[in-house]
Every structure is written in structure tokens, then in C-alpha cells.
Design a protein around this motif. Sequence first.
Motif, mmCIF file in Angstrom:
data_model
loop_
_atom_site.group_PDB
_atom_site.id
_atom_site.type_symbol
_atom_site.label_atom_id
_atom_site.label_comp_id
_atom_site.label_asym_id
_atom_site.label_seq_id
_atom_site.Cartn_x
_atom_site.Cartn_y
_atom_site.Cartn_z
ATOM 1 N N CYS A 127 -5.127 14.231 -12.015
ATOM 2 C CA CYS A 127 -5.316 12.804 -12.300
ATOM 3 C C CYS A 127 -3.973 12.125 -12.128
ATOM 4 O O CYS A 127 -3.056 12.330 -12.916
ATOM 5 N N THR A 128 -3.850 11.326 -11.078
ATOM 6 C CA THR A 128 -2.554 10.758 -10.700
ATOM 7 C C THR A 128 -2.393 9.286 -11.036
ATOM 8 O O THR A 128 -1.272 8.774 -11.026
ATOM 9 N N THR A 129 -3.487 8.588 -11.330
ATOM 10 C CA THR A 129 -3.425 7.138 -11.479
ATOM 11 C C THR A 129 -4.224 6.691 -12.695
ATOM 12 O O THR A 129 -5.303 7.225 -12.971
ATOM 13 N N LYS A 132 -8.597 9.182 -10.708
ATOM 14 C CA LYS A 132 -8.026 8.039 -11.414
ATOM 15 C C LYS A 132 -8.780 7.822 -12.719
ATOM 16 O O LYS A 132 -10.007 7.911 -12.745
ATOM 17 N N TYR A 137 -13.347 8.891 -10.440
ATOM 18 C CA TYR A 137 -12.924 8.052 -11.551
ATOM 19 C C TYR A 137 -13.326 8.701 -12.866
ATOM 20 O O TYR A 137 -14.482 9.093 -13.031
ATOM 21 N N VAL A 169 -1.787 -1.007 -13.063
ATOM 22 C CA VAL A 169 -1.932 0.261 -12.350
ATOM 23 C C VAL A 169 -0.680 1.085 -12.634
ATOM 24 O O VAL A 169 0.446 0.612 -12.459
ATOM 25 N N THR A 216 -13.149 8.778 -4.018
ATOM 26 C CA THR A 216 -12.287 8.768 -5.198
ATOM 27 C C THR A 216 -13.097 9.260 -6.385
ATOM 28 O O THR A 216 -14.284 8.982 -6.487
ATOM 29 N N ASN A 267 -8.246 11.953 -4.859
ATOM 30 C CA ASN A 267 -7.649 10.985 -5.765
ATOM 31 C C ASN A 267 -8.478 10.937 -7.033
ATOM 32 O O ASN A 267 -9.654 10.570 -6.991
ATOM 33 N N GLU A 318 1.063 5.057 -12.058
ATOM 34 C CA GLU A 318 0.995 6.320 -11.322
ATOM 35 C C GLU A 318 1.882 7.347 -12.001
ATOM 36 O O GLU A 318 2.969 7.012 -12.497
#
Length: 194
Positions: free
Chosen positions: A134-136, A8, A117, A185, A115, A6, A187
Motif C-alpha cells: 500500500c503506497t498511497t 491505495k 483501493y 494525497v 488499482t 497500485n 505517498e
Amino acid sequence: MLVEFNIKSVAAICDGHRGIGKDGGLPWPFLKPDYEFYTNLIESTKDPKKKNGIITGRVGWETLSLEKKTHPKMLQVVISKSMSQDAPYCWGVAHNFDEAVRMLTTGPCKGEIETIYVLGGQLNYEIAVSDQRCTTFIITRIFQDFDSDTFFPKFEHLCHRVRDPSIDDTIQVDEKTGIKFRFEVWEKNNVETS
């Protein structure tokens, strides 16, 4: 596409002109609720045995306190062409975004990372917007414009806003400064995460 890690992006941005920085710092006065939100996010993991990988630029790295640079729940990779590879307290120095991600996802500590960041700077955010890994995007939207010299790229057209039950996404007002803000948030569309 299946994303193994993940990744983000986390940023606070001015709602109008998308400013994120001024002279190496934040363009707005200190917002304690935003600082606490950001700190809790990057220093926490669901699995107590895991850490978070942090990707940041040299300017952001230089502004961090020693406590943040040495935090046991974070492995920090700085993207810089000028920083020494053996910079104190830095887990790694990468020359570009791909190298930074590779250091965290294939390096000796990859099994420890929960995760990743992305915490800046402007170029890293621009790459994250177009990078499928980078999904979020976790955004503090500041409902006021402040004089800025660095900016966050447009990303909303590639994403949809989601509700996270652990985040209060109502408009809030900072008691000390009177600045209005909201945690959001987003996505990316059509991305399957593991």
C-alpha cells in the motif's frame, strides 16, 4: 521494492482525533463533495477496459447500496471471518488482508484490475499503513472532530504529501453543513511503483 499493483487507502478522517466512523456509519453529517470525490475515484479507471479492486470490511460492505455493490467498474473483496463465501453481489470473501490482496492480484480477474483501493475498516487501514504494497493514502481531512468509535492510524511519519493536479487540495467549506475539509494525497517514502 517494485510494486506490481497500485494499492491505495482511501478514507475521510477527523483532523484532531482521527475518527472515521460511529455506529457503523460516518460520524459527521453527509458531505456531498466528499461523496462525489470518493465515488468518482473508486468507480473510474484510466483504461476503459479495466476495473478497480476494492477491499473493505464487513461493516462497510453492509452499508453499501445495491448500486455500489454491483457497479461494473469494481470487483469487491470483503474481509470477514463471519460472512458467507457466497454472499450475494460480493466478488469474494477473504479472511485477512493478505488473502484479499492475493484474490485480486493472482485470481482469474487479475488482468482486469487497474488499482486496488482499501476502503476500511479500522483494522484494514492499520494493516495498510504497515504493508509495503500500500503506497498511497488519499485522505479527506475533516477540520472538525465528531464523536467516533473507529479511528484511522497515524501514517504521516511514513509518508510525504504530494500534489496531484487532478485534485483540488485547498481547504473547502461544505455549503450545507459549514464543515471545512481538504482532499490530500500522501505517498509512502522510498517506494518505487510501476
